[in-house]
Design a protein around this motif. Structure first.
Motif, PDB file in Angstrom:
ATOM      1  N   PRO A   1      -6.712  -3.880   6.964  1.00  0.00           N
ATOM      2  CA  PRO A   1      -6.692  -4.849   5.856  1.00  0.00           C
ATOM      3  C   PRO A   1      -7.285  -4.277   4.565  1.00  0.00           C
ATOM      4  N   LYS A   2      -8.344  -3.485   4.705  1.00  0.00           N
ATOM      5  CA  LYS A   2      -8.983  -2.900   3.522  1.00  0.00           C
ATOM      6  C   LYS A   2      -8.028  -1.920   2.827  1.00  0.00           C
ATOM      7  N   GLU A   3      -7.335  -1.100   3.607  1.00  0.00           N
ATOM      8  CA  GLU A   3      -6.367  -0.157   3.045  1.00  0.00           C
ATOM      9  C   GLU A   3      -5.183  -0.903   2.418  1.00  0.00           C
ATOM     10  N   ARG A   4      -4.713  -1.937   3.083  1.00  0.00           N
ATOM     11  CA  ARG A   4      -3.613  -2.734   2.531  1.00  0.00           C
ATOM     12  C   ARG A   4      -4.034  -3.394   1.215  1.00  0.00           C
ATOM     13  N   ALA A   5      -5.284  -3.827   1.136  1.00  0.00           N
ATOM     14  CA  ALA A   5      -5.795  -4.435  -0.101  1.00  0.00           C
ATOM     15  C   ALA A   5      -5.802  -3.420  -1.243  1.00  0.00           C
ATOM     16  N   LYS A   6      -6.156  -2.164  -0.946  1.00  0.00           N
ATOM     17  CA  LYS A   6      -6.142  -1.120  -1.980  1.00  0.00           C
ATOM     18  C   LYS A   6      -4.717  -0.897  -2.498  1.00  0.00           C
ATOM     19  N   ILE A   7      -3.767  -0.886  -1.585  1.00  0.00           N
ATOM     20  CA  ILE A   7      -2.368  -0.700  -1.979  1.00  0.00           C
ATOM     21  C   ILE A   7      -1.904  -1.895  -2.810  1.00  0.00           C
ATOM     22  N   PHE A   8      -2.269  -3.085  -2.374  1.00  0.00           N
ATOM     23  CA  PHE A   8      -1.935  -4.310  -3.114  1.00  0.00           C
ATOM     24  C   PHE A   8      -2.472  -4.208  -4.537  1.00  0.00           C
ATOM     25  N   GLU A   9      -3.745  -3.836  -4.664  1.00  0.00           N
ATOM     26  CA  GLU A   9      -4.357  -3.767  -5.994  1.00  0.00           C
ATOM     27  C   GLU A   9      -3.730  -2.657  -6.848  1.00  0.00           C
ATOM     28  N   TYR A  10      -3.319  -1.571  -6.219  1.00  0.00           N
ATOM     29  CA  TYR A  10      -2.620  -0.510  -6.945  1.00  0.00           C
ATOM     30  C   TYR A  10      -1.357  -1.079  -7.595  1.00  0.00           C
TER      31      TYR A  10
END
Length: 187
Positions: A16-25
């Motif tokens: 989830p943390k990695e997916r959140a970084k991609i989302f924010e990118y």
């Protein structure tokens, strides 16, 4: 296709943390695209970010809400509002009316308008061509022509060209929903 690519990249995040970084990118990318008046790009990204396969990722969105600064969250909410197709794209229509060239408009809104004109007016009235219909179509096309006068100062970049021409196979939306449904259960 790019919307589905955005979805795929987020869904392929390891946690989830990695997916959140991609989302924010992608939020950052949409912000930049709006700044340069690339509304087609903004819509593509925002449709990916707001798709049900992403919005159902509660753990991921919890990280997004924690990490995204309040000012960026406000801009994100404004982008969601801009791309809202309810009420006949009212927010987008206001922005595009004032857009300064160069500009890449979101064509979907204009396509919808052209379909509406085609369905609203008959081709002929009393055996004569319906010029009101033709005039409405020409007015829409002229609105788009307005954005073809100025060019973006692009330079060729082999890396970017490779990125936008060598997309991996992107699953259909139904498959994305299946991936999304199972993804956070395993985290």
């Amino acid at each position: 296709m790019f919307s589905r690519y955005v979805m795929l990249l987020i869904l392929n995040g390891e946690s989830p943390k990695e997916r959140a970084k991609i989302f924010e990118y992608f939020v950052d990318t949409a912000i930049t695209l709006k700044e340069i008046n690339n509304f087609n790009g903004v819509f593509a990204i925002m449709y990916g970010l707001t798709h049900a396969s992403i919005q159902r990722l509660d753990k991921t969105l919890k990280y997004v809400n924690k990490s995204m600064k309040r000012s960026k969250k406000k801009i994100y909410d404004d982008l969601v509002s801009l791309c809202d197709f309810h009420n006949d794209f009212v927010n987008y229509r206001e922005v595009i009316k004032e857009a300064i060239e160069p500009c890449i408009p979101f064509i979907g809104c204009f396509q919808k308008d052209l379909v509406y004109v085609q369905e609203k007016y008959p081709n002929q009235i009393n055996g004569l061509h319906n010029f009101e219909k033709f005039k409405s179509c020409v007015d829409l096309i002229k609105l788009l022509e307005r954005f073809q006068n100025e060019r973006y100062p692009f330079t060729k970049n082999k890396t970017i060209k490779k990125l936008i021409t060598d997309f991996p196979e992107i699953p259909e939306t139904i498959e994305m929903m299946k991936i999304s449904a199972s993804i956070e259960k395993k985290d």
